[in-house]
Design a protein around this motif. Structure first.
Motif, PDB file in Angstrom:
ATOM      1  N   UNK A 132       2.018  -4.856  -2.500  1.00  0.00           N
ATOM      2  CA  UNK A 132       0.646  -4.357  -2.605  1.00  0.00           C
ATOM      3  C   UNK A 132       0.455  -3.549  -3.889  1.00  0.00           C
ATOM      4  N   UNK A 133       1.429  -2.750  -4.247  1.00  0.00           N
ATOM      5  CA  UNK A 133       1.330  -1.989  -5.505  1.00  0.00           C
ATOM      6  C   UNK A 133       1.318  -2.910  -6.714  1.00  0.00           C
ATOM      7  N   UNK A 134       2.153  -3.948  -6.680  1.00  0.00           N
ATOM      8  CA  UNK A 134       2.219  -4.884  -7.802  1.00  0.00           C
ATOM      9  C   UNK A 134       0.905  -5.653  -7.960  1.00  0.00           C
ATOM     10  N   UNK A 135       0.284  -6.009  -6.843  1.00  0.00           N
ATOM     11  CA  UNK A 135      -0.990  -6.737  -6.890  1.00  0.00           C
ATOM     12  C   UNK A 135      -2.180  -5.799  -7.011  1.00  0.00           C
ATOM     13  N   UNK A 136      -1.947  -4.502  -6.888  1.00  0.00           N
ATOM     14  CA  UNK A 136      -2.984  -3.468  -6.950  1.00  0.00           C
ATOM     15  C   UNK A 136      -4.087  -3.724  -5.920  1.00  0.00           C
ATOM     16  N   UNK A 137      -3.658  -4.082  -4.698  1.00  0.00           N
ATOM     17  CA  UNK A 137      -4.611  -4.341  -3.617  1.00  0.00           C
ATOM     18  C   UNK A 137      -3.932  -4.129  -2.272  1.00  0.00           C
ATOM     19  N   UNK A 138      -4.633  -3.460  -1.368  1.00  0.00           N
ATOM     20  CA  UNK A 138      -4.148  -3.335   0.002  1.00  0.00           C
ATOM     21  C   UNK A 138      -4.501  -4.609   0.759  1.00  0.00           C
ATOM     22  N   UNK A 139      -3.580  -5.078   1.596  1.00  0.00           N
ATOM     23  CA  UNK A 139      -3.808  -6.274   2.398  1.00  0.00           C
ATOM     24  C   UNK A 139      -4.165  -5.862   3.819  1.00  0.00           C
ATOM     25  N   UNK A 140      -5.145  -6.541   4.382  1.00  0.00           N
ATOM     26  CA  UNK A 140      -5.639  -6.236   5.716  1.00  0.00           C
ATOM     27  C   UNK A 140      -5.689  -7.517   6.543  1.00  0.00           C
ATOM     28  N   UNK A 141      -5.576  -7.370   7.845  1.00  0.00           N
ATOM     29  CA  UNK A 141      -5.765  -8.478   8.779  1.00  0.00           C
ATOM     30  C   UNK A 141      -7.033  -8.186   9.555  1.00  0.00           C
ATOM     31  N   UNK A 161      -5.453 -13.160   4.650  1.00  0.00           N
ATOM     32  CA  UNK A 161      -5.596 -11.717   4.626  1.00  0.00           C
ATOM     33  C   UNK A 161      -6.862 -11.345   3.880  1.00  0.00           C
ATOM     34  N   UNK A 162      -7.296 -10.138   4.095  1.00  0.00           N
ATOM     35  CA  UNK A 162      -8.395  -9.563   3.328  1.00  0.00           C
ATOM     36  C   UNK A 162      -7.775  -8.538   2.396  1.00  0.00           C
ATOM     37  N   UNK A 163      -8.365  -8.337   1.249  1.00  0.00           N
ATOM     38  CA  UNK A 163      -7.829  -7.345   0.323  1.00  0.00           C
ATOM     39  C   UNK A 163      -8.914  -6.356  -0.072  1.00  0.00           C
ATOM     40  N   UNK A 164      -8.479  -5.145  -0.336  1.00  0.00           N
ATOM     41  CA  UNK A 164      -9.366  -4.107  -0.836  1.00  0.00           C
ATOM     42  C   UNK A 164      -8.638  -3.417  -1.986  1.00  0.00           C
ATOM     43  N   UNK A 165      -9.307  -2.519  -2.617  1.00  0.00           N
ATOM     44  CA  UNK A 165      -8.672  -1.737  -3.666  1.00  0.00           C
ATOM     45  C   UNK A 165      -7.580  -0.860  -3.100  1.00  0.00           C
TER      46      UNK A 165
END
Length: 184
Positions: A132-141, A161-165
């Protein structure tokens, strides 16, 4: 999503440590020394298997992650962890009792196996956090997919998955509680 993975780590670890501690008190059929050595081997194997199991599915779902929309329902960290623990409390209790019961045959081995599973989940959550840090996005279900899947964040009913900042929500990458700086 890493919150759900991490939710089972602490209860499994502590119940495993408790069962191993109680198991050492019982001499068992094989003896304490053999039980502890077998338990150490089971701890290492279980931690490795749980940490690496299903990584391909997580990677595929993370690659296909789409930005969370306005109508997506995303849960707080505390709610996700509480729901997972409530949904799995009977399985945790049965695993604890099985670990205690196995101490009469092989002292401490069952408890160390359970603690190894908890450690593997913690390692998997840390791996997800680095991703998540490498992609700079939090992953959500999505909550409905998670509920339909029995609390597994990479199960069959999870389509993407859904992603946010990285600053969204109350969880840090890897599912840890977000630390807020004190205002001066």
């Amino acid at each position: 999503m890493a919150v759900v993975v991490r939710a089972g780590a602490a209860p499994m670890w502590w119940l495993g440590v408790l069962a191993a501690g109680v198991g050492v008190l019982v001499p068992g059929i094989t003896g304490r020394r053999i039980g502890v050595m077998a338990g150490a081997a089971l701890f290492i194997v279980a931690a490795a298997l749980v940490a690496y199991r299903g990584r391909n599915r997580y990677v595929v779902l993370a690659r296909s992650a789409v930005r969370a929309g306005k109508h997506d329902v995303l849960q707080d960290r505390a709610v996700s962890a509480r729901n997972w623990r409530r949904g799995h409390r009977w399985w945790l209790l049965l695993a604890f009792l099985a670990a205690l019961g196995s101490s009469f045959a092989v002292p401490a081995a069952g408890g160390m196996l359970l603690a190894g599973c908890g450690t593997g989940l913690r390692l998997k959550a840390a791996w997800l956090g680095r991703r998540e840090r490498a992609d700079d996005a939090l992953l959500w279900v999505r909550v409905d997919w998670l509920a339909a899947n029995g609390g597994r964040p990479a199960g069959k009913t999870v389509k993407a998955y859904r992603s946010t900042g990285i600053a969204a929500g109350d969880a840090a990458p890897g599912g840890a509680r977000r630390r807020t700086a004190a205002l001066v």
